[in-house]
Design a protein around this motif. Structure first.
Motif, mmCIF file in Angstrom:
data_model
loop_
_atom_site.group_PDB
_atom_site.id
_atom_site.type_symbol
_atom_site.label_atom_id
_atom_site.label_comp_id
_atom_site.label_asym_id
_atom_site.label_seq_id
_atom_site.Cartn_x
_atom_site.Cartn_y
_atom_site.Cartn_z
ATOM 1 N N LEU A 62 0.677 -1.040 -0.001
ATOM 2 C CA LEU A 62 0.093 0.045 -0.021
ATOM 3 C C LEU A 62 0.705 1.245 -0.056
ATOM 4 O O LEU A 62 1.475 1.503 1.020
ATOM 5 C CB LEU A 62 -0.995 -0.042 1.073
ATOM 6 N N ASN A 63 0.894 2.080 -1.045
ATOM 7 C CA ASN A 63 1.723 2.936 -1.385
ATOM 8 C C ASN A 63 1.205 4.420 -1.126
ATOM 9 O O ASN A 63 0.093 4.427 -0.914
ATOM 10 C CB ASN A 63 2.274 3.061 -2.957
ATOM 11 N N LYS A 64 1.997 5.370 -1.291
ATOM 12 C CA LYS A 64 1.636 6.853 -0.998
ATOM 13 C C LYS A 64 0.893 6.911 0.422
ATOM 14 O O LYS A 64 -0.024 8.016 0.518
ATOM 15 C CB LYS A 64 0.777 7.275 -2.197
ATOM 16 N N ALA A 65 1.649 6.532 1.467
ATOM 17 C CA ALA A 65 1.019 6.745 2.814
ATOM 18 C C ALA A 65 1.275 8.032 3.106
ATOM 19 O O ALA A 65 0.428 8.506 4.314
ATOM 20 C CB ALA A 65 1.776 5.689 3.861
ATOM 21 N N ASP A 66 2.252 8.730 2.531
ATOM 22 C CA ASP A 66 2.454 10.240 3.182
ATOM 23 C C ASP A 66 1.351 11.166 2.607
ATOM 24 O O ASP A 66 1.456 12.138 3.415
ATOM 25 C CB ASP A 66 3.752 10.948 2.288
ATOM 26 N N VAL A 67 0.520 10.757 1.683
ATOM 27 C CA VAL A 67 -0.771 11.695 1.308
ATOM 28 C C VAL A 67 -1.928 11.643 2.569
ATOM 29 O O VAL A 67 -2.658 12.643 2.363
ATOM 30 C CB VAL A 67 -1.220 11.406 0.332
ATOM 31 N N LEU A 68 -1.638 10.622 3.387
ATOM 32 C CA LEU A 68 -2.547 10.649 4.537
ATOM 33 C C LEU A 68 -2.210 11.027 5.949
ATOM 34 O O LEU A 68 -0.731 11.092 5.999
ATOM 35 C CB LEU A 68 -3.229 9.155 4.731
ATOM 36 N N PRO A 69 -2.827 11.628 6.640
ATOM 37 C CA PRO A 69 -2.549 11.960 8.170
ATOM 38 C C PRO A 69 -1.809 10.987 8.763
ATOM 39 O O PRO A 69 -2.410 9.659 8.631
ATOM 40 C CB PRO A 69 -3.497 12.620 8.906
ATOM 41 N N GLU A 70 -0.768 11.191 9.533
ATOM 42 C CA GLU A 70 -0.082 10.019 10.168
ATOM 43 C C GLU A 70 -0.788 9.160 10.998
ATOM 44 O O GLU A 70 -0.691 8.003 11.201
ATOM 45 C CB GLU A 70 1.106 10.712 10.775
ATOM 46 N N ASP A 71 -1.783 9.871 11.774
ATOM 47 C CA ASP A 71 -2.690 9.026 12.726
ATOM 48 C C ASP A 71 -3.723 8.190 11.957
ATOM 49 O O ASP A 71 -4.528 7.679 12.696
ATOM 50 C CB ASP A 71 -3.356 9.944 13.720
ATOM 51 N N GLU A 72 -4.001 8.368 10.777
ATOM 52 C CA GLU A 72 -4.967 7.497 10.025
ATOM 53 C C GLU A 72 -4.483 6.754 8.990
ATOM 54 O O GLU A 72 -5.349 5.671 8.658
ATOM 55 C CB GLU A 72 -5.665 8.791 8.998
ATOM 56 N N ALA A 78 -5.038 2.661 10.397
ATOM 57 C CA ALA A 78 -6.377 2.364 10.051
ATOM 58 C C ALA A 78 -7.018 2.068 8.651
ATOM 59 O O ALA A 78 -7.579 1.389 8.314
ATOM 60 C CB ALA A 78 -7.058 3.547 10.916
ATOM 61 N N VAL A 79 -6.506 3.111 7.832
ATOM 62 C CA VAL A 79 -6.998 2.874 6.299
ATOM 63 C C VAL A 79 -6.253 1.582 5.773
ATOM 64 O O VAL A 79 -6.966 0.820 5.165
ATOM 65 C CB VAL A 79 -6.606 4.111 5.645
ATOM 66 N N ALA A 80 -5.033 1.502 6.092
ATOM 67 C CA ALA A 80 -4.489 0.198 5.349
ATOM 68 C C ALA A 80 -5.172 -1.124 5.947
ATOM 69 O O ALA A 80 -5.456 -1.979 5.449
ATOM 70 C CB ALA A 80 -3.012 0.362 5.666
ATOM 71 N N GLU A 81 -5.434 -0.956 7.132
ATOM 72 C CA GLU A 81 -6.039 -2.302 7.920
ATOM 73 C C GLU A 81 -7.395 -2.644 7.223
ATOM 74 O O GLU A 81 -7.844 -3.621 6.973
ATOM 75 C CB GLU A 81 -5.904 -2.305 9.218
ATOM 76 N N ASP A 82 -8.073 -1.416 7.027
ATOM 77 C CA ASP A 82 -9.419 -1.451 6.407
ATOM 78 C C ASP A 82 -9.474 -2.126 5.024
ATOM 79 O O ASP A 82 -10.115 -2.916 4.784
ATOM 80 C CB ASP A 82 -10.062 -0.320 6.399
ATOM 81 N N ILE A 83 -8.580 -1.597 4.352
ATOM 82 C CA ILE A 83 -8.167 -2.211 2.992
ATOM 83 C C ILE A 83 -8.040 -3.816 2.964
ATOM 84 O O ILE A 83 -8.556 -4.441 2.045
ATOM 85 C CB ILE A 83 -7.193 -1.324 2.034
ATOM 86 N N VAL A 84 -7.194 -4.035 3.929
ATOM 87 C CA VAL A 84 -6.679 -5.395 4.083
ATOM 88 C C VAL A 84 -7.779 -6.306 4.312
ATOM 89 O O VAL A 84 -8.018 -7.594 3.915
ATOM 90 C CB VAL A 84 -5.475 -5.653 4.999
#
Length: 362
Positions: free
Chosen positions: A282-292, A295-301
């Motif tokens: 899951l790439n481009k994590a830098d576009v999301l706030p660090e605290d989110e 959670a977003v990655a785990e939801d996709i998985v």
């Protein structure tokens, strides 16, 4: 240099030389026997794998390759000279197919490997071979046989350990830049990568692997949409696939739908690719706030029901990319150890039986 991974060529081996009808004629020997020599064999056409080549572009300019014809036989028992072979150099990883029969003739996977693709014709026999007790002066010779003529399809499949999959702009080129010395073009528009790129990931002494970045796929690629699936052949040899996904696409597309779409295109191209080890990146994590991000990655998985390893990275910031490469290296080392143990196990029963037999009392 333009990248070309398919070409069609024609190869033509040399014909064999004709045998000769001749008789020995010397002073005081007016009726000498036959002395016609054989014709020489025609040259053959060989393909040789060369690690110095990485594209089939040269075959866009030269499509026909001919070997030399064998010389005809001559009198005084002189045989014709054989024709010289023609050597055609191709990149390592080239698959050779007969266009007429659709038969795979060979797969050149090692530097210096040779493949005979057109056999030269045999030389004809001179009249010296047809002398007998009832025919002392034969006037018979045979013609050489024709050399083989084939139309070949050359298909280059890059040799890489890891293949990158993903939609255009998923960050594959940025990822390969971050982990290797490869410098593919990177831009903020789709289909920046127009041909495959290779990069060597080095993690220390004797710890390295080759990674291949191919042009991005889109839904409908199997039917020709976008750049199609013409480049998927380059991941068919890989041992591991890294499926890169933009964690937060700017067009609002659901990353889960993107993964499913790629899986459908893989199934249409080669269902076996889905059975290969495939890790989610899951790439481009830098576009999301660090605290989110987590959670977003785990939801996709979770929605994917993903059971294989997955990673959250930012290729442009080189965040967590080293960890991915280290995990890949450990995976390959575990495969190597398993293969070595399997070889040892195959020999173990025989060793055990031999020791048991030796220990039994007479």
């Amino acid at each position: 240099m333009k990248f070309v991974d398919e070409a069609v060529i024609k190869v033509q081996a040399g014909n064999g030389g004709n045998g000769c009808v001749s008789f020995r004629r010397e002073k005081f020997i007016p009726f000498g026997g036959p002395n016609g020599g054989d014709g020489g064999h025609g040259g053959s056409v060989w393909l040789v794998a060369d690690e110095g080549l990485n594209t089939l572009v040269d075959f866009r300019h030269q499509r026909v390759f001919k070997a030399q014809r064998g010389e005809n036989g001559m009198g005084s028992d002189m045989y014709g000279k054989g024709g010289e072979d023609t050597i055609v150099r191709v990149p390592v990883g080239t698959v050779v197919t007969n266009v007429d029969t659709d038969e795979v003739i060979g797969d050149l996977t090692q530097h210096g490997q040779r493949l005979l693709v057109a056999q030269g014709g045999k030389g004809g026999l001179g009249n010296i071979h047809f002398k007998s007790s009832v025919n002392r002066a034969p006037r018979k010779a045979t013609d050489g046989t024709p050399g083989e003529v084939r139309e070949l399809k050359l298909e280059l499949k890059l040799l890489a350990d890891v293949g990158l999959l993903g939609f255009p702009n998923a960050g594959k080129s940025t990822f390969i830049r971050a982990v290797s010395a490869a410098t593919p073009r990177v831009a903020d528009y789709p289909f920046t990568t127009l041909h495959p790129n290779l990069g060597v990931v080095s993690l220390g002494t004797d710890q390295s692997f080759v990674i291949a970045d191919i042009p991005g796929l889109i839904e409908g690629a199997a039917d020709g949409a976008g750049l199609g699936i013409q480049f998927l052949r380059h991941v068919s040899r890989t041992r591991l696939l890294l499926h890169l996904v933009d964690i937060a696409p700017i067009d609002g597309t659901d990353p889960v739908e993107q993964v499913r779409a790629i899986e459908q295109e893989l199934t249409k191209f080669d269902p076996e690719l889905l059975d290969r080890p495939r890790w989610l990146v899951l790439n481009k994590a830098d576009v999301l706030p660090e605290d989110e991000r987590q959670a977003v990655a785990e939801d996709i998985v979770r929605r994917l029901g993903w059971t294989q390893p997955w990673f959250l990275v930012s290729a442009i910031a080189r965040d967590n990319t080293l960890a991915v490469c280290q995990q890949v290296q450990r995976f390959f080392e575990s495969q190597r150890r398993a293969a070595e143990e399997e070889v040892q196990t195959d020999f173990a029963p025989d060793d055990v039986r031999s020791r048991g037999a030796a220990s039994q009392p007479e």
